[in-house]
Design an enzyme around this catalytic site. Structure first.
Site, PDB file in Angstrom:
ATOM      1  N   LYS B  33       1.722  -1.629   1.087  1.00 17.35           N
ATOM      2  CA  LYS B  33       0.960  -0.885   0.093  1.00 17.35           C
ATOM      3  C   LYS B  33       0.982   0.599   0.476  1.00 17.35           C
ATOM      4  O   LYS B  33       1.008   0.927   1.673  1.00 17.35           O
ATOM      5  CB  LYS B  33      -0.484  -1.419   0.064  1.00 17.35           C
ATOM      6  CG  LYS B  33      -1.422  -0.641  -0.844  1.00 17.35           C
ATOM      7  CD  LYS B  33      -1.030  -0.727  -2.307  1.00 17.35           C
ATOM      8  CE  LYS B  33      -1.718   0.324  -3.167  1.00 17.35           C
ATOM      9  NZ  LYS B  33      -1.092   0.434  -4.505  1.00 17.35           N
ATOM     10  N   CYS B 117       3.952   8.688  -6.711  1.00 20.48           N
ATOM     11  CA  CYS B 117       2.875   7.879  -7.278  1.00 20.48           C
ATOM     12  C   CYS B 117       2.213   8.618  -8.434  1.00 20.48           C
ATOM     13  O   CYS B 117       1.684   9.711  -8.249  1.00 20.48           O
ATOM     14  CB  CYS B 117       1.808   7.521  -6.236  1.00 20.48           C
ATOM     15  SG  CYS B 117       0.515   6.492  -6.972  1.00 20.48           S
TER      16      CYS B 117
END
Ligand SMILES: Cc1cc2nc3c(=O)[nH]c(=O)nc-3n(C[C@H](O)[C@H](O)[C@H](O)COP(=O)(O)OP(=O)(O)OC[C@H]3O[C@@H](n4cnc5c(N)ncnc54)[C@H](O)[C@@H]3O)c2cc1C
Ligand SMILES: Cc1cc2nc3c(=O)[nH]c(=O)nc-3n(C[C@H](O)[C@H](O)[C@H](O)COP(=O)(O)O)c2cc1C
Ligand code: FES
Lengths: 240, 288
Positions: B33, B117
């Site tokens: 992650k 992101c």
């Protein structure tokens, strides 16, 4: 892969579906991920296990969108993609064998997990009172009375209005938000023990995507893996 | 790596969530992650939303922070028995550099620099849309890290090939692409955006043709290895990415749809290599 045994319409938009699959047996309060094939659905849908008996799984669901609509069109011997069972289940929050008296409160589709829970509690000899709340037509009255010592049905009102919270019994609740908030408030006022089963939008159902997290007193928790069953005091928005 | 299939960042936790379904040892690798210097709770509100053959997400890099990763998750990931990739995000240049320095303290195989992101308010994707900024951050991280550096690119850059070249020149050892495509959903009944951040990242089969095109363009423009991802759901999809020039492939959102997808992809690649009498699946790399 799982096979539809039957998929019966109980009332407008509400279905009882039985599925045959030899995946691992569930604990009360767990759910599975279901995805009807061939409808262009990308993700599976979380659905509670209402009942399980020898590889036969029973689900109760309401048509609210694309996925449940596709589910409602399935017929006996159709395939459905299914994985699970997922989640902690009620017994991981509080060992069920220790419970002498339980009060189960289900609203709407939140009645489904209460059935399997009632069955399990009865097996351990606990006294089980069930409160069910419906907006219009009550369903599964006979089935629930078979697994309850007492059954109270509320139609069109607030199911929690019928419940007297007190210390002693363990209370379980699953249902729409306002019902959960009311149950939490009454449990807090009475100092009663309440375990809730929550819903959240999910992608993986496995604890991997962090799409379903909620705030708790112990930090961020995944409804799919750390839940869906929690002590109400832990859940931000219910506990305080 | 024993095969070219990697679990994509943010879709496989820290590698143990799917253990009930299959042994992660069979994978080529697992990307963690996205980590940030400090622990992060991620975004409030709805975080996942289904779209036609795909999904939007606005998780916002919820993670325990680099320090916790180094002393906990990294040790667990090492036991997976496959290549361990730490995915590092950030809000500022200092975040990335300090994070990379701290990750020198753990045993990983690759550092994947997430400059792509779309779900964090500051930084994140901003570093990946501009070739100069991408080069700057790449060279600064390269200067401090002891791990091989793979930079993860965003499809939301105006010119992804320019960003890829800039990262290569700045010292990247490899590139991975693509991260999610910036998208949006509106709740028509409520007359408002579904996500608190309004925009969110699109992934899944819906984005595969875009990803494939970009991998093809980038793989032909650089000489460092390219890890291809975006919508891969079958062995055939993975083969297409390898033919387009990818050395490895990553599988993301498809794992949510079918927990066994990567197992089937690995099996499918082996069968393909056998059928085509390939000694190595890499023999078809870049043939298109
Ligand atoms: C642990 C758990 C147990 C559940 N058990 C049951 C049950 O036994 N019976 C039942 O009828 N319903 C149950 N639900 C709710 C059920 O998952 C949703 O009604 C269903 O996902 C809606 O899908 P859809 O495609 O028809 O709706 P759409 O609105 O078209 O769905 C779009 C997306 O949003 C998600 N979504 C929409 N509403 C919900 C919701 N309320 N909760 C979670 N995700 C949602 C869908 O999964 C899908 O990914 C449960 C939810 C959870 C989290
Ligand atoms: C729920 C979710 C979380 C993600 N989190 C991260 C992340 O933390 N870091 C990152 O680099 N990419 C993240 N991604 C992007 C994926 O790694 C991948 O680049 C993208 O989803 C495209 O691949 P796919 O179509 O196979 O999912 C995430 C994707 C999803 C769906
Ligand atoms: S649904 Fe993915 S973590 Fe809960």
């Amino acid at each position: 892969m799982a096979l539809i045994i039957d998929n019966k319409k109980l009332t407008d938009g509400i279905y009882l579906m039985r599925v045959s699959s030899n995946i691992q047996a569930p604990r009360p309060g767990q759910f599975v991920m279901l995805r009807p094939e061939g409808d262009g659905l990308f993700l599976a849908r979380p659905i509670s296990v209402m009942d399980w008996e020898n590889g036969v799984w029973t689900f109760l669901y309401k048509v609210v969108g694309k996925g449940t609509e596709a589910m409602s069109r399935l017929e006996s011997r159709d395939d459905i993609f299914m994985f699970g069972p997922m989640g902690n289940g009620f017994g991981r929050v509080l060992p069920l064998e220790k419970i002498r008296k339980a009060v189960l409160i289900g609203g709407g589709m939140g009645i489904a997990p209460m059935y399997g829970l009632a069955k399990a509690l009865r097996k351990t000899g606990a006294h089980v009172k069930i409160h069910l709340g419906f907006t219009d037509e009550p369903i599964l009255r006979k089935e629930f009375s078979d697994v309850a010592d007492e059954l109270v049905i509320n139609v069109g009102g607030y199911v929690t209005d019928d419940v007297r919270f007190e210390q002693g019994p363990v209370y379980f609740a699953c249902g729409p938000d306002p019902m959960m908030k009311a149950a939490a408030r009454k449990a807090r006022e009475a100092g009663a023990e309440l375990i809730v089963s929550l819903e959240s939008r999910m992608a993986c159902g496995m604890g991997a995507c962090l799409g379903c997290t909620i705030d708790t007193t112990k930090g961020s928790k995944r409804v799919c893996k750390d839940g869906p069953c929690f002590r109400y005091e832990e859940v931000t928005g219910l506990g305080k | 790596m024993k095969n070219p299939v990697i679990a994509a960042s943010g879709t496989f936790g820290f590698g143990i969530e799917y253990e009930e379904y299959f042994d992660p040892t069979i994978l080529g690798g697992v990307s963690s992650k996205g980590l940030t210097l400090r622990p992060s709770r991620g975004n409030a509100g709805i975080r996942v939303w289904e779209t036609p053959m795909g999904m939007l997400n606005s998780i916002g890099l919820e993670n325990p922070g680099v320090e916790h990763f180094v002393s906990h998750e990294a040790l667990e990931m090492r036991k997976l028995g496959c290549a361990v990739i730490a995915n590092l995000g950030g809000h500022s240049e200092e975040d990335y550099v300090t994070g990379a320095e701290m990750l020198n303290g753990c045993d990983i195989d690759i550092l994947e620099l997430n400059i792509s992101c779309p779900n964090v308010k500051s930084g994140g994707m901003a570093f990946g849309t501009d070739p100069d900024q991408a080069a700057d951050i790449t060279s600064k991280v390269k200067a401090v890290t002891r791990h091989p550096l793979m930079v993860k690119l965003t499809p939301n850059a105006g010119d992804i090939v320019a960003v890829a070249r800039a990262c290569e020149e700045a010292g990247a050892d490899g590139l991975s692409l693509i991260n999610t495509v910036l998208g949006m959903a509106i709740d028509v009944r409520a007359e408002k955006a579904v996500f608190n951040n309004v925009y969110a990242g699109l992934s899944g089969p819906a984005i595969m043709p875009i990803a494939l095109r970009m991998v093809h363009q980038v793989a032909h423009a650089v000489s460092i290895p390219v890890s291809g991802l975006g919508g891969i759901s079958t062995a055939e999809d993975a083969i297409a990415f390898i033919m387009a020039g990818a050395s490895t492939v990553q599988v993301g959102a498809t794992t949510f749809r079918d927990p066994m997808a990567m197992v089937n992809i690995i099996k499918g690649l082996e069968e393909y290599a056998e059928k085509k009498s390939l000694k190595n699946i890499q023999d078809i790399r870049g043939i298109v």
